[in-house]
Design a protein around this motif. Structure first.
Motif, PDB file in Angstrom:
ATOM      1  N   LYS B  44      13.738   2.202  -7.600  1.00 35.02           N
ATOM      2  CA  LYS B  44      13.371   3.318  -8.480  1.00 35.02           C
ATOM      3  C   LYS B  44      14.579   4.216  -8.751  1.00 35.02           C
ATOM      4  CE  LYS B  44      10.222   4.741  -5.528  1.00 35.02           C
ATOM      5  NZ  LYS B  44      10.478   3.774  -4.452  1.00 35.02           N
ATOM      6  N   THR B  45      15.235   4.644  -7.667  1.00 35.19           N
ATOM      7  CA  THR B  45      16.391   5.527  -7.836  1.00 35.19           C
ATOM      8  C   THR B  45      17.507   4.820  -8.593  1.00 35.19           C
ATOM      9  OG1 THR B  45      15.879   6.790  -5.839  1.00 35.19           O
ATOM     10  CG2 THR B  45      18.147   6.842  -6.604  1.00 35.19           C
ATOM     11  N   THR B  46      17.724   3.553  -8.274  1.00 39.96           N
ATOM     12  CA  THR B  46      18.777   2.802  -8.965  1.00 39.96           C
ATOM     13  C   THR B  46      18.492   2.712 -10.463  1.00 39.96           C
ATOM     14  OG1 THR B  46      19.122   1.518  -6.948  1.00 39.96           O
ATOM     15  CG2 THR B  46      20.060   0.629  -8.973  1.00 39.96           C
ATOM     16  N   TYR B  86      17.657  15.070  -8.224  1.00 38.69           N
ATOM     17  CA  TYR B  86      17.947  14.125  -7.156  1.00 38.69           C
ATOM     18  C   TYR B  86      16.882  14.152  -6.079  1.00 38.69           C
ATOM     19  CZ  TYR B  86      22.538  13.622  -9.266  1.00 38.69           C
ATOM     20  OH  TYR B  86      23.553  13.359 -10.142  1.00 38.69           O
ATOM     21  N   GLN B  87      16.710  12.964  -5.493  1.00 39.73           N
ATOM     22  CA  GLN B  87      15.766  12.783  -4.389  1.00 39.73           C
ATOM     23  C   GLN B  87      16.181  13.684  -3.226  1.00 39.73           C
ATOM     24  OE1 GLN B  87      15.385   8.617  -3.634  1.00 39.73           O
ATOM     25  NE2 GLN B  87      14.094   8.868  -1.828  1.00 39.73           N
ATOM     26  N   ILE B  88      17.490  13.721  -2.950  1.00 40.86           N
ATOM     27  CA  ILE B  88      18.021  14.638  -1.954  1.00 40.86           C
ATOM     28  C   ILE B  88      18.709  15.764  -2.709  1.00 40.86           C
ATOM     29  CG2 ILE B  88      19.703  14.924  -0.086  1.00 40.86           C
ATOM     30  CD1 ILE B  88      19.172  11.885   0.495  1.00 40.86           C
ATOM     31  N   LEU B 172      13.177  12.624 -13.072  1.00 37.78           N
ATOM     32  CA  LEU B 172      12.876  13.358 -11.833  1.00 37.78           C
ATOM     33  C   LEU B 172      12.702  12.386 -10.674  1.00 37.78           C
ATOM     34  CD1 LEU B 172      10.296  15.970 -13.220  1.00 37.78           C
ATOM     35  CD2 LEU B 172      12.799  16.147 -13.070  1.00 37.78           C
ATOM     36  N   ASP B 173      13.547  12.539  -9.654  1.00 37.21           N
ATOM     37  CA  ASP B 173      13.499  11.624  -8.512  1.00 37.21           C
ATOM     38  C   ASP B 173      12.795  12.307  -7.331  1.00 37.21           C
ATOM     39  OD1 ASP B 173      13.799   9.438  -6.932  1.00 37.21           O
ATOM     40  OD2 ASP B 173      15.988   9.322  -7.091  1.00 37.21           O
ATOM     41  N   GLU B 174      11.550  11.994  -7.151  1.00 37.47           N
ATOM     42  CA  GLU B 174      10.729  12.496  -6.043  1.00 37.47           C
ATOM     43  C   GLU B 174      10.768  14.018  -5.879  1.00 37.47           C
ATOM     44  OE1 GLU B 174      10.637  10.260  -2.497  1.00 37.47           O
ATOM     45  OE2 GLU B 174      11.131   8.370  -3.475  1.00 37.47           O
ATOM     46  N   PRO B 175      10.342  14.751  -6.912  1.00 37.14           N
ATOM     47  CA  PRO B 175      10.342  16.213  -6.821  1.00 37.14           C
ATOM     48  C   PRO B 175       9.360  16.751  -5.782  1.00 37.14           C
ATOM     49  CG  PRO B 175       9.250  15.495  -8.829  1.00 37.14           C
ATOM     50  CD  PRO B 175       9.902  14.286  -8.235  1.00 37.14           C
TER      51      PRO B 175
HETATM   52 MG   LIG Z   1      14.824   6.534  -4.261  1.00 36.82          MG
END
Ligand SMILES: [Mg+2]
Ligand SMILES: Nc1ncnc2c1ncn2[C@@H]1O[C@H](COP(=O)(O)OP(=O)(O)OP(=O)(O)O)[C@@H](O)[C@H]1O
Lengths: 303, 248
Positions: B44-46, B86-88, B172-175
């Motif tokens: 997903k992030t990639t 970002y996820q982080i 949006l990565d895992e808000p």
């Molecule tokens: Mg990810």
């Protein structure tokens, strides 16, 4: 004392000290102060990259050397016969050399960046040695007729320092400058906000090289002599140490660093050849105290 | 889809032996909120990073607003209107929230390169910063150092930073990562308020949030699209349940 006040006070002192020394029959003092100011100019240049961009460049002596050689060769060959033109040429040469080094080194980070800047510095050093026509290993003297008078030189160095500090101050407090500092803290996010960080840094690197080139040019006519030793890597490392001791990423840092470096050189080098050990101790202290260096100490705050 | 703002075709990205994207096709309609779900490591992030330009695909094409952007640099994509979170959390910890937003606002206003003016924001940009902070619920923290924020506030700032460049497409990565129940509800309201004015790709593990917000959902597993459809479609899909919900 605020940092600007420190800079203003030091500049005020320098403005009167040199002329008084020359008129008062103390040319050596003026000689030392001129060297101090030129060192500070190079430090201001390096600080843009090292302090504000957070990039440990260990090849900046090369840009000083390039400026020095351009000025020395121009004066010897009497291409223009004008100190101004020679100074401009040396400044441009410093900027171009830095842009070339930056175009390659800025593709890397961390240790690789340090090694590449170091390598370019050494390449410049050996290139100077190979200049047979201009003295090779031994370097070259600049004909006395081509050298400006002490007071003129002092004035030029002072003006260059004032301009360097002003330009650096303007840049650092501009949108561009705050973005350089933000990118030093978080390059990935700054890039994600639409900033071409590489290009921004390359421009800073070129300005940094220009200031070093200009300092080198005046250094050459100040000494009346240039040699490859100007570019040897310990000179680059000393410049880094000087900025760190003075206070990286502060306006007054390079000036205070140059002051400390010159003072130790003058006082201790009479006693021992190993005076740089004392400077090393200061460097360790600066590293332990934190990023602020002498500037934070004098200003009475530690970040 | 003719009105799609983003279309991804045949995207492949390998990391050594791992295929993080193994031929991904994706179309996001203008104004759509398109959720992407899938197990850890499903790519997903990639996928987001390739759409944004941080990761270069090995093969495939990405088209945004009718332009092929597969090889376009990040800063150009941002100017075209793509933004990401970002996820982080990724921000500038030793600056105030306002100063954090200033970077994106200046970038968008194309004044970031100015090197001879004061960095202080114009009144108009100041108002914009305040508006974004208000939107994400951080008005009262405008002059706080980011370092002093609580975790939930960091997630709000993450969204504010993504909004600061005036995007049309938000990635949006895992808000919702690490948010408590109340904070999660506020985040659902916040993202819902962006629907319509923004096209959004929402990568998320929180299924309640996904079902509450998504117009369509794409399920990734091992770098492949397993299914795309509405929440109701997917809830009843046996393949999805098997791969993602771990049911036999
Ligand atoms: Mg990810
Ligand atoms: N830079 C990288 N180098 C090597 N492998 C990577 C890299 N980035 C991702 N991977 C691998 O690619 C696969 C997909 O990773 P990705 O981060 O895209 O998954 P994800 O779906 O976002 O997972 P999560 O839900 O845990 O965030 C994983 O196997 C991961 O280990």
């Amino acid at each position: 004392m605020s940092r600007i006040a420190i800079v203003a006070a030091l500049l005020g002192l320098l403005a009167v000290a040199g002329p008084l020394a020359i008129w008062g029959g103390q040319p050596y003092l003026a000689f030392v102060l001129t060297r101090l100011m030129l060192l500070a100019v190079a430090g201001v240049g390096l600080n843009l990259v090292l302090g504000y961009c957070g990039l440990a460049s260990f090849g900046h002596a090369a840009f000083i050397g390039v400026g020095a050689y351009v000025a020395a060769i121009a004066a010897t060959e009497a291409f223009t016969g004008s100190v101004w033109a020679d100074l401009a040429a040396a400044t441009a040469a410093g900027a171009i050399a830095a842009a070339m080094v930056g175009a390659i080194s800025l593709r890397t980070r961390g240790i690789a960046f340090i090694l590449i800047t170091l390598a370019f510095g050494q390449m410049a050093y050996y290139a100077a040695i190979s200049l047979e026509r201009y003295g090779g290993d031994d370097g070259m003297r600049i004909p006395a007729a081509a050298l400006p008078a002490d007071l003129t030189l002092y004035g030029l160095a002072f003006a260059l320092l004032a301009v360097a500090l002003f330009v650096s101050h303007q840049i650092v407090h501009s949108p561009y400058g705050t973005i350089l500092q933000g990118a030093a803290a978080n390059e990935r996010r700054m890039t994600a906000l639409g900033i071409p960080v590489g290009r921004y840094r390359l421009a800073a690197y070129a300005v940094s090289g220009a200031l070093c080139g200009a300092a080198g040019a005046l250094q050459a006519v100040h000494d009346g002599y240039v040699s490859p030793g100007l570019m040897a890597w310990p000179r680059s490392a000393e410049l880094v140490a000087m900025v760190l001791v003075g206070g990286a990423a502060t306006t007054s840092g390079p000036l205070l660093g140059a002051l400390a470096f010159t003072a130790l050189d003058e006082v201790l080098s009479g006693w021992t050849d190993h005076w740089r050990i004392a400077f090393g101790v200061l460097l360790v202290a600066a590293a332990l105290i934190g990023r602020g260096g002498l500037a934070a100490f004098v200003a009475g705050r530690r970040e | 889809m003719s009105d799609s703002i983003l279309s991804v075709t045949g995207l492949v990205k390998r990391f050594g032996g791992v295929a993080a994207s193994a031929g991904v096709d994706l179309a996001v309609a203008s104004g759509e909120l398109h959720a992407i779900i899938g197990p850890n490591g499903s790519g997903k992030t990639t996928l987001l990073s390739q759409i944004f330009g941080e990761v270069r695909p090995d093969a495939g094409a990405i088209t945004f607003a009718g332009r092929n952007i597969t090889g376009t640099p990040i800063h150009t994509r941002v100017l075209m209107g793509i933004s990401r979170s970002y996820q982080i959390t990724s921000n500038f910890p030793y600056a105030t929230l306002r100063a954090n937003l200033a970077f994106g606002l200046q970038s968008h206003a194309r004044v970031a390169h100015r090197f001879w003016r004061r960095a202080s924001l114009s009144d108009a940009m100041q108002a914009e910063a305040d508006a974004i902070l208000k939107q994400v619920g951080l008005s009262h923290r405008a002059d706080t150092l980011v370092n002093d924020l609580a975790h939930g506030e960091h997630r709000q700032l993450e969204l504010a930073l993504a909004l600061s460049t005036h995007p049309r497409l938000l990635l949006l990565d895992e808000p919702f990562a690490g948010l408590g129940a109340a904070e999660g509800k506020a985040m659902v309201r916040l993202i819902a308020s962006l629907k319509g004015t923004h096209s959004i790709i929402l990568v998320e593990h929180d299924m309640d949030a996904v079902f509450a917000l998504a117009d369509r959902i794409t399920v990734l597993a091992e770098g492949r699209v397993l299914a795309t459809g509405s929440g109701d479609d997917l809830r009843t899909s046996a393949a999805v349940r098997a791969a993602y919900l771990g049911e036999p």
